[in-house]
Design a protein around this motif. Structure first.
Motif, PDB file in Angstrom:
ATOM      1  N   VAL A   1     -10.975  -3.125  10.840  1.00 52.78           N
ATOM      2  CA  VAL A   1     -10.527  -4.496  10.571  1.00 52.78           C
ATOM      3  C   VAL A   1     -11.028  -4.997   9.213  1.00 52.78           C
ATOM      4  O   VAL A   1     -10.282  -5.647   8.458  1.00 52.78           O
ATOM      5  CB  VAL A   1     -10.992  -5.440  11.710  1.00 52.78           C
ATOM      6  N   ASP A   2     -12.260  -4.670   8.883  1.00 57.05           N
ATOM      7  CA  ASP A   2     -12.821  -5.110   7.602  1.00 57.05           C
ATOM      8  C   ASP A   2     -12.016  -4.567   6.418  1.00 57.05           C
ATOM      9  O   ASP A   2     -11.868  -5.239   5.394  1.00 57.05           O
ATOM     10  CB  ASP A   2     -14.279  -4.662   7.478  1.00 57.05           C
ATOM     11  N   VAL A   3     -11.532  -3.352   6.563  1.00 66.86           N
ATOM     12  CA  VAL A   3     -10.724  -2.759   5.494  1.00 66.86           C
ATOM     13  C   VAL A   3      -9.350  -3.425   5.445  1.00 66.86           C
ATOM     14  O   VAL A   3      -8.852  -3.789   4.369  1.00 66.86           O
ATOM     15  CB  VAL A   3     -10.558  -1.236   5.719  1.00 66.86           C
ATOM     16  N   VAL A   4      -8.748  -3.598   6.616  1.00 70.18           N
ATOM     17  CA  VAL A   4      -7.381  -4.112   6.694  1.00 70.18           C
ATOM     18  C   VAL A   4      -7.295  -5.534   6.118  1.00 70.18           C
ATOM     19  O   VAL A   4      -6.349  -5.865   5.404  1.00 70.18           O
ATOM     20  CB  VAL A   4      -6.883  -4.086   8.159  1.00 70.18           C
ATOM     21  N   LYS A   5      -8.294  -6.337   6.422  1.00 73.94           N
ATOM     22  CA  LYS A   5      -8.268  -7.738   5.961  1.00 73.94           C
ATOM     23  C   LYS A   5      -8.274  -7.836   4.444  1.00 73.94           C
ATOM     24  O   LYS A   5      -7.716  -8.759   3.868  1.00 73.94           O
ATOM     25  CB  LYS A   5      -9.489  -8.493   6.529  1.00 73.94           C
ATOM     26  N   GLU A   6      -8.907  -6.847   3.798  1.00 74.10           N
ATOM     27  CA  GLU A   6      -9.115  -6.912   2.353  1.00 74.10           C
ATOM     28  C   GLU A   6      -8.016  -6.216   1.537  1.00 74.10           C
ATOM     29  O   GLU A   6      -7.812  -6.524   0.359  1.00 74.10           O
ATOM     30  CB  GLU A   6     -10.478  -6.249   2.050  1.00 74.10           C
TER      31      GLU A   6
ATOM     32  N   PRO B   1      -1.187  -6.651  13.166  1.00 74.61           N
ATOM     33  CA  PRO B   1      -1.037  -8.100  12.936  1.00 74.61           C
ATOM     34  C   PRO B   1      -1.950  -8.641  11.843  1.00 74.61           C
ATOM     35  O   PRO B   1      -1.729  -9.751  11.339  1.00 74.61           O
ATOM     36  CB  PRO B   1      -1.432  -8.716  14.289  1.00 74.61           C
ATOM     37  N   LEU B   2      -2.984  -7.881  11.505  1.00 72.12           N
ATOM     38  CA  LEU B   2      -3.973  -8.360  10.523  1.00 72.12           C
ATOM     39  C   LEU B   2      -3.646  -7.971   9.088  1.00 72.12           C
ATOM     40  O   LEU B   2      -4.340  -8.365   8.150  1.00 72.12           O
ATOM     41  CB  LEU B   2      -5.364  -7.818  10.873  1.00 72.12           C
ATOM     42  N   ILE B   3      -2.608  -7.142   8.908  1.00 72.84           N
ATOM     43  CA  ILE B   3      -2.310  -6.638   7.567  1.00 72.84           C
ATOM     44  C   ILE B   3      -1.834  -7.787   6.666  1.00 72.84           C
ATOM     45  O   ILE B   3      -1.046  -8.634   7.077  1.00 72.84           O
ATOM     46  CB  ILE B   3      -1.230  -5.526   7.628  1.00 72.84           C
TER      47      ILE B   3
END
Lengths: 300, 300
Positions: free
Chosen positions: A61-66, A88-90
């Motif tokens: 998730v930390d990677v995807v958010k950034e 959904p976080l992309i």
């Protein structure tokens, strides 16, 4: 030599041989901020220490958010599972890609869960080794290799810009670019990679799998070494690749059975001329491949 | 470093990759007088100019008359034909050997025509390349390779001294010595060399033999390169090797068919666990082979 100036963030999900090598190559050739995900903290630490990534997380998730570009470089099935979770976080407008040898399962997940504002273009760098893991990753892995960009305008998320960006990475890394469709990809891979991988294992099993096996293996030489080399690859990863492309591989194995029947017939008939013709044709095909490689591989 | 002082004459019949390399290695490591036969004067000239031989003839008889040790290094069938012709001229007490990958046809000729005063011990240096000819010959070809001495006390011409001499050559050349019987030799070679050679050709044919072949080959990578490498070998020489060991090779191909059936069954049943177990076992066998090679090959 940083050829590209950009504030973009590239997220590499999975820092194995391919993911780690892409991270290293991007860090070497571009000014992108490269961030990575690995399951184990020890791999994250190594990736940061080597300069492959600016930062690495044990949370996807930390990677995807950034990330503005997300490279899925986990084994094929896990890629799909992880994609489902994080889709959904992309970030809006982000580009998603993957580097899998078998596309079917991952792209089914992408087609189902891809947010409408996210782009998707699949690639397949034809670089690998029977030795995997971040330890084997290197920025030069793709030099002279084929870098396949899957060209599929009719599929969800298709983006000309995304395809151009990923093609550009391959060029920066010294690879030779090819474009094929998604349907072609899995069928072609069955013939040139997945079936041969299984055959390497089968040849090793026939030669070394019985009571006299070790004695036979003690005698084997360079030809056997090369034919069976890929059988040393990671069984878990290859199981995912193979089971994810079962139909095409079965067809390739059926074709191989036809060849074996033909050769056994030549042997049974003591057809020396037929055998020489068979070997000549195979050599011609192999020589064609070698000449296509050209200067790309020092060791033909 | 000439380790051996001797007035012996070694006759090398056939100055291709193996014959040429033995000539070069003997000239480097011993004080034997090395003489050679090649069909073409141009090869004789090259062999003399390179220092591989003291003299080279385009007549086999000239070599046979002079030699205390005769190395038959022509393709397997030609070896047998030439032996028939020159057997009566071989010097009393001489030692005959051959380096063929398939022994059956040559040894039948030897068993039939060997003069009673001549010794015969067969060897098989497991060194080769898909590139043949004197141009590829080198004194270091056997370093780290397996050098098989066929141990067959019950066969015509058997000589402990002869076997010791030939074992010694292998040691001088930096090879790893193995001893097996004649019967074991052809069956083992079928599994570790001849069947795999055919398989390399079959894989090349399946991948590159149809209308889409060239496109597929353009995408193929290092795994395909290695699996198919030996298919680039000389079709005429390999036809002789294969047809001379047809029965054993047919059995090895039948074993391969059993493996293919098993793998196709795993695919049809979507048996992922079974597939991973299959790949694990193949990897274990391949890793055993790699560990047996030890330091012998830089590139496992």
């Amino acid at each position: 030599m940083k050829k590209y100036m950009s504030s973009n963030v590239i997220g590499i999900i999975g820092l194995g041989l391919l993911g780690g090598s892409i991270a290293k190559a991007l860090s070497l050739h571009t000014s992108y901020r490269v961030v990575g995900y690995a399951r184990r903290q020890s791999v994250c630490d190594k990736a940061i220490a080597s300069g492959a990534v600016a930062v690495a997380y044990t949370s996807v998730v930390d990677v995807v958010k950034e990330a503005d570009v997300l490279v899925f470089a986990l084994p094929p099935d896990i890629n799909g599972v992880v994609f489902n979770e994080v889709a959904p976080l992309i970030k809006e407008g982000a580009l998603v890609t993957d580097v899998s040898s078998t596309k079917h399962n991952f792209v089914q997940a992408v087609y189902k869960y891809l947010p409408s504002h996210v782009r998707f273009v699949s690639i397949h760098p034809m670089a690998g080794s029977e030795k995997g893991g971040f330890e084997e990753a290197k920025a030069t892995l793709f030099e002279g290799c084929t870098w396949i960009v899957i060209h599929s305008e009719d599929t969800p998320g298709w983006s000309d810009d995304g395809a151009a960006e990923l093609r550009h990475w391959g060029e920066l890394f010294g690879a030779h670019i090819e474009e094929i469709t998604m349907a072609e990809h899995d069928a072609y891979m069955a013939s040139i990679s997945h079936m041969p991988h299984l055959v390497a294992g089968m040849v090793a099993t026939v030669a070394g799998g019985d009571a006299d096996g070790e004695q036979r293996l003690r005698l084997a030489a360079g030809g056997f070494r090369d034919i069976t080399r890929v059988a040393g690859g990671n069984p878990s990863m290859w199981r995912e690749i193979i089971m994810g492309n079962a139909e095409c591989i079965d067809a390739a194995l059926a074709s191989l059975e036809v060849e074996i029947s033909h050769v056994r017939h030549l042997l049974a008939e003591t057809d020396s001329e037929g055998m020489e013709a068979y070997l000549k044709r195979a050599k011609k095909i192999r020589d064609t491949f070698a000449s296509l490689l050209g200067g790309y591989n020092e060791r033909i």
